[in-house]
Each structure stands twice: as C-alpha cells, then as structure tokens.
Design an enzyme around this catalytic site. Sequence first.
Site, short mmCIF file in Angstrom:
data_model
loop_
_atom_site.label_atom_id
_atom_site.label_comp_id
_atom_site.label_asym_id
_atom_site.label_seq_id
_atom_site.Cartn_x
_atom_site.Cartn_y
_atom_site.Cartn_z
NE ARG A 225 74.41 30.02 51.80
CZ ARG A 225 73.32 29.59 52.43
NH1 ARG A 225 73.40 28.64 53.33
NH2 ARG A 225 72.15 30.13 52.17
CG PHE A 241 69.64 38.31 43.73
CD1 PHE A 241 68.45 39.03 43.56
CD2 PHE A 241 70.49 38.17 42.63
CE1 PHE A 241 68.11 39.56 42.33
CE2 PHE A 241 70.16 38.71 41.39
CZ PHE A 241 68.97 39.41 41.23
CG ASP A 263 68.19 40.89 49.37
OD1 ASP A 263 68.42 39.68 49.17
OD2 ASP A 263 67.03 41.37 49.40
CB ALA A 293 69.76 42.78 41.16
CG ASP A 313 70.84 32.19 45.20
OD1 ASP A 313 70.15 31.55 44.38
OD2 ASP A 313 70.82 31.95 46.42
CB CYS A 353 65.82 28.58 43.05
SG CYS A 353 65.09 30.20 43.27
N1 SAH Z 1 71.52 33.88 48.22
C1 SAH Z 1 70.61 33.85 49.34
C2 SAH Z 1 69.17 33.56 48.95
C3 SAH Z 1 68.60 34.48 47.94
S1 SAH Z 1 66.87 34.53 47.92
C4 SAH Z 1 71.12 32.88 50.38
O1 SAH Z 1 72.13 32.22 50.15
O2 SAH Z 1 70.51 32.79 51.44
C5 SAH Z 1 66.58 35.84 46.82
C6 SAH Z 1 66.79 37.23 47.40
O3 SAH Z 1 66.65 38.16 46.33
C7 SAH Z 1 65.78 37.66 48.46
O4 SAH Z 1 66.46 37.97 49.65
C8 SAH Z 1 65.09 38.92 47.87
O5 SAH Z 1 64.88 39.95 48.84
C9 SAH Z 1 66.11 39.38 46.85
N2 SAH Z 1 65.59 40.15 45.72
C10 SAH Z 1 64.41 39.97 45.07
N3 SAH Z 1 64.32 40.84 44.04
C11 SAH Z 1 65.46 41.59 44.03
C12 SAH Z 1 65.95 42.65 43.21
N4 SAH Z 1 65.25 43.11 42.18
N5 SAH Z 1 67.15 43.14 43.49
C13 SAH Z 1 67.89 42.68 44.54
N6 SAH Z 1 67.46 41.71 45.35
C14 SAH Z 1 66.26 41.15 45.11
#
Ligand code: SAH
Length: 409
Positions: A225, A241, A263, A293, A313, A353
């Site tokens: 970040r 995400f 998200d 997404a 992410d 991840c």
């Molecule tokens: N970048 C964030 C962590 C991401 S965790 C940080 O820095 O804190 C992954 C995220 O993806 C979760 O919040 C989950 O709700 C979201 N997610 C899961 N499937 C998704 C989709 N199909 N489209 C958009 N978001 C999604």
Amino acid sequence: MTTIYLKPKKEESLKRFHPWVFSGAIARVVLDAKHQGDAPEEGELVCVRSAANEVLGVGHWQVGSIAVRILAFGVEELPKDFWAERIRAAYQVREAIGLIRPDNNTFRLIHGEGDFLPGLIVDVYADTAVVQAHSVGMHVCRNEIAEALMHEIPQVKNVYYKSDDTLPFKAPIEGEKVGYLLRNTGIPESRDTEEFWSTENGLSFRIDWLRGQKTGFFVDQRENRALVERYAKGKDVLNMFCYTGGFSLYALRGGAKSVDSVDVSQKAIDLVNVNVAKNFPKATNHTAVAADAFEYLTKQKGEGKTYDLIILDPPAFAKHRDAVKNALRGYQRINAKAIEMIRKGGLLFTFSCSQAVDKEAFRLAVFSAAAQVGRKVRILHQLHQPQDHPINIYHPEGEYLKGLVLYVE
Ligand code: SAH
C-alpha cells in the site's frame, strides 16, 4: 506423554527444523498410560522420537496427512514459560523492524510456522489481539496463549478469539470458537468494534473483527500500500477487491486525482466509506461501489472508462492444490480485463494470495494476460508479504503473497 516413533531415516527433515511430521513417516505410536482410546487425541501434545530413540521434539497431534506439528525441537516436553518466551521473541522482532510506533499500532504478531508456532495467527490492532487457531492443538492452548499475550505485549488489553472458519471442521472441538478470551475490565460489555480504530502508517482503520473477514483486516498489504502511495500522485486509481479500502487510503494520501474502490461485499464498501470519511473528511474524489469485479470491469470498459493505476488484490482463487488450474485461468482473465483498461504509461499492481499458486505460475498467468491483450508490459517491482509475515527458511510453504507492478504501454 504419548510418544511417536518415526520410521528409519524419517527424522532427517525434523533435524533440519521442518516443523511437520507426515502420517506416512510414523512407525508406531506408544500411548500415554492415562489414555483410554487407541489413538492420540487430536490436539494432544506428543513427543516425537527417531527409530533410534533420539528425542526430536514436542508437538501437537493432528488427524490427517500432517500428523504432528512440532512446537519445540530437541526436547521431551514444552518448557514451562514456552508461550511467553515465543510471544516475547515475536514481539522483539516487530520492535526491531520498527513496526511498533505511535503512528503504527497494527501488525501481525504471530505468523504460524514463521514465528515457530505452527497453527497460530495473532494480529494486533491497537489494544486488542485477535487470535486465530488453525489446529486443534492451538485451540486447546487458547487460554494460555491469551494470558501470555496480555502479559507480554504492553499494548494488549483484550484478546479476541476467532477460529470458526479456520479449525478443521470435522475435529472434535470443545469450547467456543469465537469470543473474547480476555477483556480489560475498563471496557464496557457493550463495546462494539464500531467505536474501534487502529492505526497503520498514520492512517486510521475501523477494524471489525466481530463481523469482518479473517481477523478483521489484511495486515499483509501494508508495504505494498505504501508503494501505491508513492506512485499515486495525479492519477485516476481503481482499487479492485478493496475490502476495507487499505490501498484507497494510501492512494488518496499520495495525491491521487480520483480513487474508485470496488468490492462485491456491501459491508466492505460501508467500511471503506467510513475509513475515507475518517481520514479525508473533505475528499470529493473517492467513490465506492459494491459490484462483482468481472462485471464491473466489463461494464466500465463498455463505457470507455480507463485508469492510470489499477490494483487487483483478489481473494485466494486456489484454496487447494487441485484448484490451481482453474485459479490460473481466473488470474489470467481478471488481469487481461484490467490491462485493457490501463492508459498508456499506466501501472497495474496485481496480487495473488493463493499459497498453492507459486510465483512462477502467477507470473506466467499475468504474462498470458498481457500477451492476450497485446499490450507492451514490463515488470517494475516484484512484491511479497511483509516483514511481520516471516517465512521460516525450513518451511518454504509459509510463502503465499506475491505481486507484480507492471508498466503498461
Ligand atoms: N485489498 C484488500 C484485501 C482484499 S481481500 C485490502 O488491502 O485490505 C479480497 C476481497 O475481494 C474481499 O473483500 C471480498 O469481499 C472481495 N471479493 C471476492 N470476490 C469478489 C468479486 N467477484 N468481485 C469483487 N470483489 C470480490
């Protein structure tokens, strides 16, 4: 204590400090005299010995292909102050690397095998430690762990336990999997995480360990970040995400022209809005959208939208080895969609991840995405998990987060 005898030569990896004993390495099990059943109980402490009867270490017994996770090598039982000593040692590392400061009270204190405590995760948010057990053994020890945390870590006043999603679901588990193990008496019972703020590099985040994902926050992206902050000035940024909006806050502080946070979870979007309002009450250049997404990127592209900097992410696409092929297709697809929407000279921060997807496979998926879209792409940075998620050199499986920063022409 129950003793596990290994087959000849199977002691070698333990002598090199790899902390797992696989069930196939076991020659025989000699049960403790107190035992009623005919096998060790899941979560029980056992002593492991070689075929030649050398003491190899003590660990937690598990049902499954990993039969024992070693806590202490070369001893027959755990030293008396074992938990305090391990927790203190982990804290000293975080102190030594400069993570404990007035403007940063958010960090991972225990990263499982990386802190020589297999099966245990502890994240610290201001005065609260959130504990997650990934093994029944750690579940059994949760109260001792909580006491040691309270005693050893100056800032910790509450210990919250959150293992409903992480314990083996078939295991015989006694006791609650969720709830406060210790709570500072000065804090009212009614205190909810709504009033709770933690600080990462001077930015405030509301951490909702009661309802949030994992321990409530993704501590592992802190350094990445900060890199987004360095590159954000004057840019139109998409944080895909976004969860609690970590990357969005750093991009705003770095002077981004605009930031869109996306998200699929409305709860996550609500948190992003709360966090942006807290840190940048006057910001008019941030929007947060609850959307899938793939659908969002397809729709935006249809409308001709482009960005200077995109962060991808996603959650782990492969939770197990057998899901790797599909995961790689998923990474290729989402990266192709993002690369298509980047302006000439723009940047893509892309992450995986999934522990089961290694660096090379991920890079190949991103390469395939770039080739599919036909853009000229260079790698500027190769990113990974931060210092408070150390990788035990004898346990390379602890490496899971990888990222690439791409320059897209
Ligand atoms: N970048 C964030 C962590 C991401 S965790 C940080 O820095 O804190 C992954 C995220 O993806 C979760 O919040 C989950 O709700 C979201 N997610 C899961 N499937 C998704 C989709 N199909 N489209 C958009 N978001 C999604």
